[in-house]
Design a protein around this motif. Structure first.
Motif, short mmCIF file in Angstrom:
data_model
loop_
_atom_site.label_atom_id
_atom_site.label_comp_id
_atom_site.label_asym_id
_atom_site.label_seq_id
_atom_site.Cartn_x
_atom_site.Cartn_y
_atom_site.Cartn_z
N MET A 133 0.77 -1.22 -0.04
CA MET A 133 -0.13 0.01 0.16
C MET A 133 0.68 1.35 0.02
SD MET A 133 -2.88 1.06 2.92
CE MET A 133 -3.64 -0.53 2.64
N LYS A 134 0.38 2.23 -0.80
CA LYS A 134 1.15 3.55 -0.87
C LYS A 134 0.46 4.72 -0.22
CE LYS A 134 3.05 5.65 -4.27
NZ LYS A 134 3.21 6.21 -5.60
N ILE A 135 1.16 5.32 0.31
CA ILE A 135 0.55 6.77 0.93
C ILE A 135 0.86 8.20 -0.09
CG2 ILE A 135 -0.12 8.10 2.72
CD1 ILE A 135 0.87 5.97 4.54
N ARG A 136 0.24 8.89 -0.53
CA ARG A 136 0.59 10.22 -1.08
C ARG A 136 0.28 11.29 -0.10
NH1 ARG A 136 -2.79 12.98 -4.46
NH2 ARG A 136 -4.13 11.46 -4.69
N PRO A 137 1.26 11.98 0.53
CA PRO A 137 0.92 12.88 1.48
C PRO A 137 0.44 13.92 0.88
CG PRO A 137 3.34 12.17 1.23
CD PRO A 137 2.57 11.64 0.11
N LEU A 138 -0.36 14.83 1.61
CA LEU A 138 -1.00 16.10 1.24
C LEU A 138 -0.31 17.28 1.63
CD1 LEU A 138 -5.01 15.87 2.00
CD2 LEU A 138 -3.72 15.44 -0.23
N GLN A 139 -0.04 18.26 0.72
CA GLN A 139 0.32 19.72 0.90
C GLN A 139 2.11 19.11 1.16
OE1 GLN A 139 -1.51 22.59 3.45
NE2 GLN A 139 -3.23 20.97 3.93
N ARG B 126 3.45 17.76 3.59
CA ARG B 126 3.99 16.56 4.45
C ARG B 126 4.98 15.55 3.81
NH1 ARG B 126 -1.81 17.60 5.78
NH2 ARG B 126 -2.04 18.24 7.81
N ARG C 235 18.12 11.36 3.93
CA ARG C 235 18.20 10.91 5.39
C ARG C 235 18.13 12.46 6.11
NH1 ARG C 235 22.89 7.50 7.55
NH2 ARG C 235 22.20 8.07 9.62
N THR D 110 3.08 12.89 13.48
CA THR D 110 2.07 12.14 13.88
C THR D 110 2.71 10.38 13.44
OG1 THR D 110 0.44 13.70 13.46
CG2 THR D 110 -0.22 11.44 13.62
N ASP D 111 2.51 9.87 14.80
CA ASP D 111 2.88 8.50 14.36
C ASP D 111 2.02 7.70 13.77
OD1 ASP D 111 5.62 8.11 15.60
OD2 ASP D 111 4.60 8.69 17.36
N VAL D 112 2.13 6.96 12.42
CA VAL D 112 1.04 6.38 12.08
C VAL D 112 1.50 4.88 11.64
CG1 VAL D 112 -0.13 8.25 10.62
CG2 VAL D 112 1.61 6.72 9.49
N ILE E 221 1.40 1.68 9.01
CA ILE E 221 0.69 1.34 7.54
C ILE E 221 1.22 -0.02 7.30
CG2 ILE E 221 0.72 2.07 5.26
CD1 ILE E 221 1.73 4.55 6.41
N ILE F 276 4.24 11.02 9.89
CA ILE F 276 4.03 12.07 8.91
C ILE F 276 4.35 13.29 9.41
CG2 ILE F 276 2.10 12.79 7.43
CD1 ILE F 276 1.12 10.15 7.10
N ARG G 262 5.33 17.79 8.82
CA ARG G 262 5.52 18.76 7.96
C ARG G 262 6.80 19.04 7.40
NH1 ARG G 262 0.81 21.49 6.49
NH2 ARG G 262 -0.97 20.80 7.94
N LEU H 239 -3.81 13.58 6.67
CA LEU H 239 -2.30 13.36 6.38
C LEU H 239 -1.93 12.85 5.14
CD1 LEU H 239 -1.64 11.52 10.04
CD2 LEU H 239 -1.18 14.25 9.31
N ILE I 21 -3.30 10.18 1.27
CA ILE I 21 -4.37 9.46 0.93
C ILE I 21 -3.70 8.05 0.40
CG2 ILE I 21 -5.75 9.37 -1.32
CD1 ILE I 21 -5.67 12.38 -1.48
#
Lengths: 95, 95, 95, 95, 95, 95, 95
Positions: free
Chosen positions: B1-7, B9, B64, B73-75, B77, B84, B86, C91, C93
């Protein structure tokens, strides 16, 4: 290992308080108040304004500086302690 | 699974502290101070200014980085822990 | 019943953590950490800037998203729990 | 008596939770969680920007709305309880 | 003695709660919740914007208003209690 | 000795509460609530805006003013107590 | 050693309270309230606005100033105590 600070951040090496005081009694590490003097090790490129202009830095690597007691974030790099602070946390330059 | 960060982040994988210290005593997980180094896994497109201009990012996947103790924020996945944060929480890039 | 979120708000349905873990022991509801994944159910029109420009949204209904532990406001609609949060609390998508 | 809200304020009548639940046990008033649904009773003219432009409101009298638990200020007018909140405290419109 | 409020401030005379309630029991002063209704006694010229424009006031002397429980500053002038608050603390005008 | 206040600051001499109340009982100093009236002794030049414009002051030396209970900073000059506050802390001018 | 303050910072030497009071009793150091008067020792170049304009300083070295009780940061330079504060913390200039 080298760190390149982002934005207007500055990497600072705290200057060690001398371990001996008048009369020769050695003060253990925990009783010493942390000194607020340091040497600038690396300097970021400066803050980018919203209009896209880079605001130049006022300090450079090698400067001896004064900073507030609670300035910045302590980090350990290659077993050495540094503080990474924003230029705004620097109170003045020692000359 | 992949996450695309917003703004602006950034998804960061914390670099594990080595489990063995000098002399070979194993430090259990809770006694270890969490390291403040990580690898950038994914990067958002950047912050959109109110005038509609995209402010470009200064870090990229694979960098690095150093970050503050309480950054982001710890998530979890796919059973892996990430942070994640800023881009502004990144203190510097290790080179 | 349908809700139309105002401004840059987003209605999110939290994805339930699976009730059974490895080895088949059932974890009661209170011991489970609330998951930080959700599905976007409805999306507001976007924030209106002071100059009167609508800032478009980056997420849409159906997106699977990650959000912070304390994001948004819990609401109950037709006996179902939802979270209404601002887009800025999202955070990333999941893809 | 009528109230005319100033700026972007909205007068809201909280919708009462039903006093009887499944199986017919009556829940006394203090044990009931206050509902977060309400009906808009009156709407201010909108916020005046510093440039002197009126920002139009997105809700109107009669709208059924959702709001956060701690939104606004409770007031009693003619022995009836109302909440006066800013439009920004409204989470969404029920349709 | 007259007070001329500065900027967008408003002098308000709190309307006294009636001393007798249904059934004729007199409620002593300390047990009464302070009413949130008042009459505007005097009004400042309005806020001066940074560009030097005066932002006109929306209330005038004589208006009956509603205000939040903790609005403004209590002052005693000629042995009478008043509240001096900013116009922004006024929730609405009673008509 | 004279003090010249900087920016939009104002030097205020608190007006002493009368030491005798109705019926002639003298109230000792500590039991008296500090009065919120004062006389303006000196006035700064006004705030300089970021564009370099001086924003003129609305009070002048000699004005009798009302101020909030916790306004400003108490200072002792030549054994006299004064309060140095910003003009924004002044609630109104007594006329 | 000399310090050059950055931005709108000012280095101030606190004026010592006289050690003897009326009647000749010596007040020990801890019982004395710290004086809020000082002499300006060094002055930064002024704040740089975002547009790149330097905002000139209103105080200069040698000025006797008044400042708030909790203004600035205490620093020790060559065994002397100084306070480094922003110009905005200076309440007024003694003349």
């Amino acid at each position: 290992m080298k760190i390149r600070p982002l934005q207007d951040r500055v990497i600072v090496k705290r200057l060690e308080a001398k371990d001996v005081v008048k009369g020769g009694i050695i003060i253990p590490d925990t009783a010493k108040e942390k000194p607020q003097e340091g040497e600038v090790i690396a300097v970021g490129p400066g803050k980018m304004s919203k209009e896209g202009n880079l605001q130049p830095m006022n300090v450079k690597a090698g400067d001896r500086i004064l900073f507030g007691k609670y300035a910045g974030t302590d980090v350990k790099i290659d077993d050495e302690d540094y503080i990474i602070m924003r230029e705004d946390d620097i109170l003045g330059i020692l000359e």
